[in-house]
Design an enzyme around this catalytic site. Structure first.
Site, PDB file in Angstrom:
ATOM      1  CG  ASP A  23      -1.344   1.168   1.434  1.00  0.00           C
ATOM      2  OD1 ASP A  23      -1.775   2.131   0.332  1.00  0.00           O
ATOM      3  OD2 ASP A  23      -2.555   1.167   2.551  1.00  0.00           O
ATOM      4  CE  LYS A  86      -1.759   6.850  -3.567  1.00  0.00           C
ATOM      5  NZ  LYS A  86      -2.268   5.876  -2.401  1.00  0.00           N
ATOM      6  CD  GLU A 186      -4.995   3.439  -2.400  1.00  0.00           C
ATOM      7  OE1 GLU A 186      -6.024   4.070  -1.922  1.00  0.00           O
ATOM      8  OE2 GLU A 186      -4.037   3.749  -2.721  1.00  0.00           O
ATOM      9  CG  ASP A 210      -9.054   5.023   1.758  1.00  0.00           C
ATOM     10  OD1 ASP A 210      -8.621   5.725   2.998  1.00  0.00           O
ATOM     11  OD2 ASP A 210      -8.209   4.632   0.874  1.00  0.00           O
TER      12      ASP A 210
END
Ligand code: ADP
Ligand code: MG
Length: 616
Positions: A23, A86, A186, A210
């Site tokens: 992850d 990211k 994800e 999330d």
């Protein structure tokens, strides 16, 4: 070099070798694997903790630190400490412009649509390289903890990541020395961790919520025949646990009437850390008491919930929108999965459960659930799960040749068949009317080392300046393995199509050899590709600026022309040097110097010339 066996049916490695799930998060990253008992397990390398903060620090002596130790430099050396990389992965400066003030480090603003670069010290880094450094750290921790080499991984990305962000993630993996078997969404991974979707008979619609450190997303997935389809995603890429911390800090500033004192950045940072501690404590306690430099820092759970209520409500609005986009009602959602450290906050859980009118899945650690699911996905790809039927997948990647002889993958290896994918390209030369499209198969970054499948010309593109034509190239691979490649220029409608069978005349041994070659050469390949990309960007820059000077000589002073020529000269010699950093530095300097000309003239030619990837 040890020989690896590859399962030809899946294009993946035969068992016995550990494949990890990673992850790669905005705030934290972690790695998981399937333990000998067959259970997914996160890696905690000798007490360093499971979560590795996604932070890279460049030391003045050229050293590199990743993770917890790097995080400490966010205050003392912010220019050389890179966080949230990211957010930049696979993006252009234009994409992130409006948020560029949030980054304490230098992002090169070259005003173009090419991918962003970051400057630390006198070196230039791409987000791919920086993410590669984080992945390398994770790989090393896994190797250290498992006492074996780790060469293969499944890496997760948000469901809303586009093609270029996914490709960038793959490349980051390659740079870290990892063979990336698959990029998985994800929410799909989180769902797998809960065992949802493992049974191919199962048909379900689920929501995955999330809430991480700085980002929020909700995805609605439809699971059918073991395939996870994203029906909709919604969210806010600037909403997360950091906002909760900030709300607490502001409350303390107000309570203690700190005023200007709070502007002191080290006090502010200390308050922020204390606020995060308070927030975490309030998941299980009703009150928090603490001090920072004799400043009392107290807060009740009730007050905290009052402070964050509007932020949590915002996420619920996103859930509503996601349902609407998927044309579904609340009652259509059969399961709700909670992901991200911030879903530990009880108010978040309560509000999500209340909205969806059902209990949510929160039994698995929300900051580990994605990595655990990625490990399960890697186990499936390795063929270790007899109960799960592996669908037909492409054994080798399919793509086309772009500038500099680079392979641009359109359908990646291990993609499920039938598959459909496409991308947009443009021309590199003014007035270009033909475009040669060469289709290749293989894993290497240079097409010369891959297998050529077909070649055709898209003819009759109306003459336009470079960067203007929009050429859509679409790949369709049907269940019989026939690939149809279609190219269409959108402004004129000119179209051309070709059909090939990629596996024709290809033996299993050849496939295996191509995979092994690509794994052995991965790192060199990416470095070479980055050099070629830098060169291509530099060459286009020279072309654009020279044309600009020719056409607009009366608008630029003699001195400016002379200085520009000097910078062009520098860039040209950098191009011949094979030094990527030097090329980026020269591009940057030429850009800085010539930008005012373009602004002065409001001329679009200079900025439009570099739009999209060009095909020669
Ligand atoms: P990302 O996916 O963005 O990398 P994570 O899922 O690791 O992020 O979430 C990090 C966030 O979770 C941080 O804001 C952190 O403060 C928050 N968090 C971690 N533990 C708790 C807790 N017990 N209660 C509330 N928030 C928490
Ligand atoms: Mg996350």
């Amino acid at each position: 070099m040890a020989k690896v066996s590859i399962n030809i049916a899946t294009g993946s490695v035969q068992k016995e070798e550990i494949i990890v799930g990673i992850d790669l998060g905005t705030t934290n990253s972690l790695v998981a694997f399937i333990n000998p008992e067959g259970q997914p397990q996160v890696i905690n390398d000798t007490g360093k903790g499971v979560l590795v903060p996604s932070v890279v620090h460049f030391q003045s002596d050229g050293g590199l630190i990743v993770g917890n130790e790097a995080k400490e430099f966010l205050i003392s050396d912010p220019q050389n400490t890179i966080f949230s990389v990211k957010r930049l992965l696979g993006r252009s400066f234009k994409d992130i412009q409006e948020h560029s003030n949030l980054f304490s480090y230098k992002i090169i603003d070259d005003d173009s649509e090419s991918l962003v670069k970051i400057k630390a010290g006198d070196k230039y880094f791409t987000p791919i390289e920086l993410s590669g450094m984080i992945l390398k750290e994770l790989k090393e921790r896994a190797e250290h903890a498992l006492k074996t080499l780790v060469n293969r991984a499944v890496i997760t990305v948000p469901a809303y990541f586009n093609d270029s962000q996914r490709q960038a993630t793959r490349d980051a993996g390659k740079l870290a020395g990892l063979d990336v078997l698959r990029i998985v969404n994800e929410p799909t991974a989180a769902s797998l961790a809960y065992g949802i979707g493992l049974d191919p008979e199962e048909e379900k619609i689920i929501a995955v919520y999330d809430l991480g450190g700085g980002t929020f997303d909700v995805s609605i997935l439809k699971i059918q025949n073991g395939i996870f389809e994203v029906l909709s995603t919604n969210g806010d890429t600037f909403l997360g646990g950091d906002d909760f911390d900030r709300a607490i800090v502001n409350y303390w500033i107000e309570q203690n009437q700190l005023g200007d004192r709070a502007k002191d950045s080290s006090l502010n940072q200390a308050l922020r850390l204390k606020a995060e501690e308070a927030k975490k404590a309030l998941t299980t306690q009703n009150i928090f008491n603490g001090f920072v430099d004799n400043i009392p820092c107290a807060i009740t759970k009730q007050k905290f919930e009052e402070l964050i209520l509007s932020r949590v409500e915002q996420t619920i609005t996103c859930c509503k929108n996601a349902l609407k986009d998927a044309s579904l009602n609340i009652t259509d959602i059969q399961e709700v999965v909670m992901v991200g450290g911030s879903t530990r906050t009880p108010l978040v859980k309560q509000m999500v459960a209340a909205f969806f009118e059902k209990e949510v899945h929160d039994q698995i650690n929300p900051d580990e659930v994605v990595a655990l699911g990625a490990a399960i996905q890697s186990d499936i790809l390795a063929g270790n799960r007899k109960d799960i039927l592996l669908l037909d997948v492409t054994p080798l990647s399919l793509g086309i040749e772009t500038m500099g002889g680079l392979m641009d993958v359109i359908i990646p290896r291990n993609a499920k068949v039938p598959a459909k994918a496409g991308r947009q390209y443009t021309t590199s030369i003014d007035g270009q009317i033909n475009m040669k499209i060469s289709v290749f198969q293989g894993e290497r970054d240079l097409v010369s080392e891959n297998r050529k499948l077909a070649e055709f010309d898209l003819k009759g593109i109306p003459a336009m300046p470079a960067g203007f034509p929009k050429v859509d190239i679409n790949f369709r691979l049907n269940a019989d393995g026939i690939l149809t490649v279609e190219a269409v220029e959108l402004r004129s409608g000119v179209k051309q199509e070709v059909e090939v069978k990629p596996t024709y005349g290809l033996t299993d041994e050849q496939v295996e050899k191509m995979l092994i070659d690509s794994i052995e050469n991965a790192k060199d390949d990416v470095s070479r590709r980055m050099l070629i990309e830098a060169r291509t960007e530099g060459e286009q820059m020279v072309y654009t600026v020279e044309h600009f000077l020719e056409k607009n000589s009366e608008q630029v002073s003699e001195q400016e022309t002379e200085d520009t020529q000097k910078l062009i000269g520098n860039l040209k010699s950098a191009l011949g040097s094979g030094d990527k950093d030097l090329i980026h530095k020269s591009i940057d300097e030429l850009n800085e110097f010539t930008r005012p000309f373009a602004e002065r003239l409001m001329n679009t030619a200079i900025s439009s010339a570099m739009k999209g990837k060009a095909i020669e």
